[in-house]
Design a protein around this motif. Structure first.
Motif: not given
Length: 321
Positions: A174-175, A288-291, A296-299
């Motif tokens: 969705l993102a 803002a959309a890229l943020s 939605t993920r993290e390292r």
């Protein structure tokens, strides 16, 4: 010996904080050149320098005969060099950073190479007498550079461990759809611009699209984008993804502000000041959309490899009498 010490000082490793500041400066500079490029168009200075790469057939710089329009156009061209220097400094900082981090150099080089590519497209807009389709491509090229600069900035702030999902797969999809619709809205926005006033020069052609019809298509895309973004807020909140929820809330707030500017400028016959604010808003919506997408993920941090225990150390020593 003095020369060796001087070289050592020059090649001293760059800190992560400095690297992140340079990446942020690159984002700001690229947003700034979009706004100043808008000022060129909104003041009808697009052909202030009527050729490219020279400003006139005989001069690389503006001349007094060209007046204020030449000064505005030439000043915007000079800003490209400033933006390029920041990007070059970022590339050098990545190379000097220790330890070397995977992925940073490719992003830094992409930002750096995107700037001359964008400048060439800008030159083509002049050589084609501000063809509205090329002008739109010029704007979208800037958006691509901003996106690369943002990715670099976020990647610098992330650790180098494995990437893990912060939300379930359907929400990540969705993102991605929301980001795709954001890009589509920006593209259609350039069509709206190419159909209306503020062509960059009083004699520049328009793209031939009906302004009212294409503006409605653009507005429909904005409504879809806001709906998707609101859905992100509720979906992220439902799974307890607080960082992603905050990013989605900021996205909706920026979209609503941008939409308000767009509606006001449409019903007030597109005043130049509001058009400039709308161009700045387009950059902020993209960021803002890229943020929201990035959230939605993290390292995870790199986990150090466990040290092997020597065989002799692991063997119990028999007790002596």
């Amino acid at each position: 010996m003095r020369r060796i010490c001087a070289v050592n000082r020059i090649v001293r490793p760059v800190s992560g904080n400095l690297l992140r500041r340079l990446a942020l400066a690159s984002i700001i500079a690229n947003v700034g050149i979009v706004v100043t490029g808008g000022a060129v168009r909104l003041t009808a200075s697009g052909l202030g320098c009527p050729t490219w790469p020279r400003c006139t057939d005989d001069s690389y710089v503006t001349t007094p005969e060209m007046g204020v329009y030449g000064v505005i156009e030439f000043s915007n061209r000079m800003l490209t060099f400033a933006v390029g220097l920041i990007a070059l400094a970022t590339v050098l900082a990545v190379l000097l950073h220790r330890p070397r981090r995977p992925g940073l150099l490719a992003l830094a080089v992409a930002v750096f190479l995107g700037i001359p590519a964008q400048a060439v497209i800008g030159g083509i807009t002049v050589l084609t007498n501000l063809n509205p389709w090329v002008v739109g491509l010029h704007f979208l090229a800037s958006m691509a550079v901003i996106a690369a600069a943002y990715a670099l900035w976020r990647r610098i702030g992330d650790p180098d461990g494995p990437t893990v999902a912060a939300v379930p797969a359907p929400l990540r999809a969705l993102a991605r759809v929301t980001t795709g619709v954001t890009v589509a809205v920006l593209v259609v926005g350039t069509w709206v611009t190419g159909s209306g006033p503020h062509a960059g020069d009083h004699g520049a052609a328009r793209n031939g699209l009906d302004p009212e019809t294409i503006s409605q298509v653009h507005a429909d895309g904005v409504f879809l984008l806001i709906g998707l973004s609101v859905a992100l807020i509720f979906a992220f909140r439902a799974v307890g993804a607080q960082r992603a929820t905050r990013a989605a809330i900021i996205l909706v707030a920026v979209e609503l502000g941008q939409g308000l500017i767009g509606f006001v400028q449409y019903f007030t016959h597109v005043p130049a000041l509001l058009v400039g604010a709308h161009m700045l808003g387009s950059c902020l919506v993209l960021l803002a959309a890229l943020s929201a997408q990035w959230s939605t993920r993290e390292r995870r941090p790199v986990t150090p490899a466990p040290q092997a225990i020597p065989t002799d150390a692991a063997t119990p020593v028999p007790a002596t009498a």
